[in-house]
Design an enzyme around this catalytic site. Structure first.
Site, PDB file in Angstrom:
ATOM      1  N   ARG A 122       0.805  -1.235   0.000  1.00 23.36           N
ATOM      2  CA  ARG A 122       0.000   0.000   0.000  1.00 23.36           C
ATOM      3  C   ARG A 122       0.837   1.285   0.000  1.00 23.36           C
ATOM      4  O   ARG A 122       0.290   2.381  -0.083  1.00 23.36           O
ATOM      5  CB  ARG A 122      -0.941  -0.003   1.209  1.00 23.36           C
ATOM      6  CG  ARG A 122      -2.197  -0.829   0.962  1.00 23.36           C
ATOM      7  CD  ARG A 122      -3.078  -0.856   2.188  1.00 23.36           C
ATOM      8  NE  ARG A 122      -2.537  -1.716   3.230  1.00 23.36           N
ATOM      9  CZ  ARG A 122      -2.813  -1.579   4.517  1.00 23.36           C
ATOM     10  NH1 ARG A 122      -3.606  -0.604   4.928  1.00 23.36           N
ATOM     11  NH2 ARG A 122      -2.292  -2.400   5.412  1.00 23.36           N
ATOM     12  N   GLN A 142      14.005 -13.963   5.252  1.00 27.95           N
ATOM     13  CA  GLN A 142      12.780 -14.755   5.115  1.00 27.95           C
ATOM     14  C   GLN A 142      12.388 -14.690   3.644  1.00 27.95           C
ATOM     15  O   GLN A 142      11.828 -13.694   3.181  1.00 27.95           O
ATOM     16  CB  GLN A 142      11.660 -14.174   5.993  1.00 27.95           C
ATOM     17  CG  GLN A 142      10.397 -15.016   5.951  1.00 27.95           C
ATOM     18  CD  GLN A 142       9.188 -14.297   6.528  1.00 27.95           C
ATOM     19  OE1 GLN A 142       9.154 -13.066   6.606  1.00 27.95           O
ATOM     20  NE2 GLN A 142       8.180 -15.064   6.923  1.00 27.95           N
ATOM     21  N   GLY A 179       3.969 -15.279   6.814  1.00 20.64           N
ATOM     22  CA  GLY A 179       3.319 -14.900   8.060  1.00 20.64           C
ATOM     23  C   GLY A 179       4.307 -14.558   9.165  1.00 20.64           C
ATOM     24  O   GLY A 179       5.498 -14.881   9.090  1.00 20.64           O
ATOM     25  N   ASP A 194       7.937  -1.912  11.130  1.00 28.85           N
ATOM     26  CA  ASP A 194       7.239  -0.771  10.519  1.00 28.85           C
ATOM     27  C   ASP A 194       6.584   0.137  11.562  1.00 28.85           C
ATOM     28  O   ASP A 194       5.695   0.916  11.241  1.00 28.85           O
ATOM     29  CB  ASP A 194       6.201  -1.262   9.491  1.00 28.85           C
ATOM     30  CG  ASP A 194       5.115  -2.134  10.102  1.00 28.85           C
ATOM     31  OD1 ASP A 194       5.160  -2.397  11.322  1.00 28.85           O
ATOM     32  OD2 ASP A 194       4.217  -2.557   9.358  1.00 28.85           O
ATOM     33  N   GLY A 230      -5.558  -7.888  15.015  1.00 30.21           N
ATOM     34  CA  GLY A 230      -5.888  -9.073  15.800  1.00 30.21           C
ATOM     35  C   GLY A 230      -6.588  -8.634  17.082  1.00 30.21           C
ATOM     36  O   GLY A 230      -6.174  -7.667  17.718  1.00 30.21           O
ATOM     37  N   ASN A 277      37.983  30.820  -8.381  1.00 26.81           N
ATOM     38  CA  ASN A 277      38.789  29.746  -7.793  1.00 26.81           C
ATOM     39  C   ASN A 277      38.954  28.564  -8.727  1.00 26.81           C
ATOM     40  O   ASN A 277      39.635  27.622  -8.392  1.00 26.81           O
ATOM     41  CB  ASN A 277      38.152  29.284  -6.473  1.00 26.81           C
ATOM     42  CG  ASN A 277      36.735  28.785  -6.660  1.00 26.81           C
ATOM     43  OD1 ASN A 277      36.040  29.206  -7.588  1.00 26.81           O
ATOM     44  ND2 ASN A 277      36.296  27.899  -5.789  1.00 26.81           N
ATOM     45  N   ALA A 315      37.636  49.379  -6.364  1.00 31.73           N
ATOM     46  CA  ALA A 315      36.406  48.814  -6.916  1.00 31.73           C
ATOM     47  C   ALA A 315      36.567  48.537  -8.403  1.00 31.73           C
ATOM     48  O   ALA A 315      37.286  49.244  -9.108  1.00 31.73           O
ATOM     49  CB  ALA A 315      35.243  49.778  -6.681  1.00 31.73           C
TER      50      ALA A 315
HETATM   51  C1  UD1 Z   1      -0.175  -8.299  12.738  1.00 31.45           C
HETATM   52  C2  UD1 Z   1      -0.749  -9.203  13.810  1.00 31.45           C
HETATM   53  C3  UD1 Z   1      -2.023  -8.574  14.351  1.00 31.45           C
HETATM   54  C4  UD1 Z   1      -1.734  -7.188  14.874  1.00 31.45           C
HETATM   55  C5  UD1 Z   1      -1.071  -6.345  13.795  1.00 31.45           C
HETATM   56  C6  UD1 Z   1      -0.607  -5.026  14.348  1.00 31.45           C
HETATM   57  C7  UD1 Z   1      -0.210 -11.497  13.192  1.00 31.45           C
HETATM   58  C8  UD1 Z   1      -0.682 -12.731  12.556  1.00 31.45           C
HETATM   59  N1  UD1 Z   1      -1.055 -10.485  13.231  1.00 31.45           N
HETATM   60  O1  UD1 Z   1      -1.120  -8.274  11.681  1.00 31.45           O
HETATM   61  O2  UD1 Z   1      -2.545  -9.372  15.405  1.00 31.45           O
HETATM   62  O3  UD1 Z   1      -2.936  -6.576  15.313  1.00 31.45           O
HETATM   63  O4  UD1 Z   1       0.087  -7.013  13.281  1.00 31.45           O
HETATM   64  O5  UD1 Z   1      -0.159  -4.223  13.297  1.00 31.45           O
HETATM   65  O6  UD1 Z   1       0.913 -11.438  13.653  1.00 31.45           O
HETATM   66  N2  UD1 Z   1       6.154  -9.720   8.521  1.00 31.45           N
HETATM   67  C9  UD1 Z   1       7.257 -10.476   8.177  1.00 31.45           C
HETATM   68  N3  UD1 Z   1       7.087 -11.645   7.535  1.00 31.45           N
HETATM   69  C10 UD1 Z   1       5.873 -12.111   7.191  1.00 31.45           C
HETATM   70  C11 UD1 Z   1       4.739 -11.342   7.548  1.00 31.45           C
HETATM   71  C12 UD1 Z   1       4.921 -10.158   8.219  1.00 31.45           C
HETATM   72  O7  UD1 Z   1       8.393 -10.083   8.460  1.00 31.45           O
HETATM   73  O8  UD1 Z   1       5.796 -13.175   6.601  1.00 31.45           O
HETATM   74  C13 UD1 Z   1       6.361  -8.451   9.232  1.00 31.45           C
HETATM   75  C14 UD1 Z   1       5.882  -7.261   8.454  1.00 31.45           C
HETATM   76  O9  UD1 Z   1       6.929  -6.730   7.668  1.00 31.45           O
HETATM   77  C15 UD1 Z   1       5.450  -6.299   9.547  1.00 31.45           C
HETATM   78  C16 UD1 Z   1       5.029  -7.209  10.682  1.00 31.45           C
HETATM   79  O10 UD1 Z   1       5.603  -8.479  10.410  1.00 31.45           O
HETATM   80  O11 UD1 Z   1       6.506  -5.496   9.987  1.00 31.45           O
HETATM   81  C17 UD1 Z   1       3.526  -7.319  10.799  1.00 31.45           C
HETATM   82  O12 UD1 Z   1       3.056  -7.875   9.605  1.00 31.45           O
HETATM   83  P1  UD1 Z   1       1.691  -7.424   8.987  1.00 31.45           P
HETATM   84  O13 UD1 Z   1       1.483  -8.127   7.719  1.00 31.45           O
HETATM   85  O14 UD1 Z   1       1.617  -5.935   8.972  1.00 31.45           O
HETATM   86  O15 UD1 Z   1       0.709  -8.021  10.070  1.00 31.45           O
HETATM   87  P2  UD1 Z   1      -0.814  -7.740  10.201  1.00 31.45           P
HETATM   88  O16 UD1 Z   1      -1.550  -8.619   9.292  1.00 31.45           O
HETATM   89  O17 UD1 Z   1      -1.071  -6.300  10.154  1.00 31.45           O
HETATM   90 CA    CA Z   2       0.459  -4.225   9.906  1.00 30.57          CA
END
Ligand code: UD1
Ligand code: CA
Length: 456
Positions: A16, A74, A79, A103, A137, A384, A421
């Site tokens: 986004r 990763q 997830g 983030d 969540g 210069n 001057a």
């Molecule tokens: C996650 C939480 C949610 C919480 C929310 C807060 C889970 C399953 N859910 O949801 O409960 O309310 O954050 O913002 O944890 N990331 C990785 N690898 C991945 C997926 C994500 O490094 O495979 C990192 C993202 O870069 C980010 C963070 O994990 O910095 C959170 O990921 P994001 O996809 O934003 O999680 P949400 O679905 O928002």
């Molecule tokens: Ca998020």
């Protein structure tokens, strides 16, 4: 069990943001979002800081070239639980782990510390109340108030979606629990992902208490997902810096119209007018006054100096009681001693100006050493550069340079010399003498008439 490991999740793409730059490299206060999170982690006395990166990996590594953290790739973003699984090899069996999100730039070290302290034997999660909890969540509690699970928005029932207490994503727990629980995660959910949040349910089932620490500082747990979020958090970040400056006694004409993109140290009774931008490391001595619309980067400005409006300063040191601007441009390598004056439309580059000297109007002074009590007249230019090489100009103490003069470097103007001057000076000028170099004669043509308009 005092050891602390910190895992920062930063592999996500950030669709986004609509940008080719990985999300965590977008900047708040000119510093990548992820660097803010790493800075927070470094305040917590951790034995290991592990960053899980993925999307735009090479770019992230290059931009945040930090040897003190362990980088784990990763490859596929399956997830948050899968992300932490990638870090298992680096987790110490006798430590606890704090999970941070890459983030969330305004993450608060004190809140993290509290969470870590709570997680001695139990699990601790950081939650908050959100008026519109969509996307987050939800924290599920049993009738006694104990946390039993986190259910992701997409998996939540209508009743669960009505819960306003949401997960920040920040949590802490002992590794003796985390490591085996990570192995028990599955991706049997609406998004087909391995959710880190599922470990809460596992904890509850195994009789390990889960405490939710509720924060009321929403900005400190807000993640950046869009340019709107980035702009909003930038303003919050700047507001907080402005408040700190006010608390220290700095006068800000409008606390909403200052931007600090780096560090700004201020002495007593500093005043800053509107729309100034400070970048890198800037320090302002006692009683320094900065007028409106100045851009100041990597500079030390000593006590009592006045910077007038629309002045640009970069990589410069300015002594006490100087007067700079308006509309001055001080470029890298410029060093001004006390009581120097630099006026409007004057550009200085890689030049040293000694005490009490004045360059007040419309001049270019580059690669020049200016002595004490020198007066450089309007429209003086140090030539210069010959198109290939740069040369220095030396102007000794007490020199007076008349207006509209060119000094062709390399050249030395001796102490106490006066340059007439309108001169183009190509050879050294002796001390204490008047040197001039103009067209030989001044002529007047008595019969001359101004041209008149041609009639057709
Ligand atoms: C996650 C939480 C949610 C919480 C929310 C807060 C889970 C399953 N859910 O949801 O409960 O309310 O954050 O913002 O944890 N990331 C990785 N690898 C991945 C997926 C994500 O490094 O495979 C990192 C993202 O870069 C980010 C963070 O994990 O910095 C959170 O990921 P994001 O996809 O934003 O999680 P949400 O679905 O928002
Ligand atoms: Ca998020």
């Amino acid at each position: 069990m005092n050891k602390l490991n910190i895992v920062i999740l930063a592999a996500g793409k950030g669709t986004r943001m609509h940008s080719d730059t990985p999300k965590v490299l977008h900047k708040i206060g000119a510093k990548p979002i992820l660097a803010h999170v790493i800075d927070c982690a470094k305040k917590l006395d951790a034995s290991r800081i592990i960053v899980v990166y993925g999307y735009g990996g090479a770019e992230v590594r290059a931009a945040i070239n930090d040897e003190k953290v362990i980088w784990v790739n990763q490859e596929h973003q399956n997830g948050t639980g899968h992300a932490v699984q990638q870090a298992i090899a680096h987790l110490e069996a006798d430590a606890k782990t704090l999970i941070l999100l890459g983030d969330v730039p305004l993450v608060d070290a004190d809140a993290c510390k509290k969470l870590v302290d709570l997680a001695a034997t139990q699990m601790a999660i950081l939650s908050f109340h959100k008026t519109d909890p969509t996307g987050y969540g939800r924290i599920l509690r049993d009738p006694s108030g104990s946390v039993t699970a986190i259910v992701e928005h997409k998996d939540a029932s209508v009743e669960q979606r009505a819960i306003a207490e949401v997960n920040t994503g920040i949590m802490a727990l002992p590794n003796v629990h985390l490591i085996p629980w990570l192995a028990q995660l599955n991706n049997d959910n609406a998004q087909g992902e391995f959710y880190l949040t599922d470990i809460v349910k596992i904890a509850a089932q195994q009789g390990v208490a889960v405490v939710a620490e509720i924060t009321d500082d929403e900005w400190s747990v807000t993640g950046i997902n869009s340019k709107q979020d980035l702009a909003k958090i930038e303003r919050i970040y700047q507001t907080r810096i402005a408040q700190k400056l006010l608390e220290q006694g700095v006068t800000l004409k409008d606390s909403a119209r200052i931007d600090v993109r780096g560090t700004l140290k201020c002495g007593r009774d500093v005043e800053i007018d509107v729309n100034c931008v400070f970048e890198g490391d800037v320090s302002l001595g006692d009683n320094v006054k900065i007028a409106s619309n100045c851009v100041i980067k990597n500079a030390h400005i000593a006590a009592g100096t006045l910077i007038a409006a629309f002045t640009h300063i970069e990589d410069v040191q300015i002594g006490e009681d100087c007067h700079i601007g308006p509309y001055a441009r001080l470029r890298p390598g410029t060093v001004l001693a006390a009581q120097a004056h630099v006026g409007n439309f004057v550009e200085l580059k890689n030049s040293q100006v000694d005490k009490g000297s004045k360059i007040n109007h419309l001049s270019y002074v580059g690669d020049t050493t200016v002595g004490k009590n020198v007066n450089i007249g309007a429209g003086t230019i140090t030539c210069n550069y010959d198109g290939v090489n740069k040369y220095r100009t030396i102007i000794e103490d007490d020199v007076f340079i008349g207006s509209d003069t060119q000094l062709v470097a390399p050249i030395t103007i001796g102490q106490g010399a006066t340059i007439a001057a309108g001169s183009t000076i190509t050879r050294d000028a002796p001390a204490n003498q008047l040197t001039f170099c103009r067209a030989k004669e001044q002529k007047s043509i008595a019969a001359w008439k101004r041209p008149s308009k041609l009639t057709k």
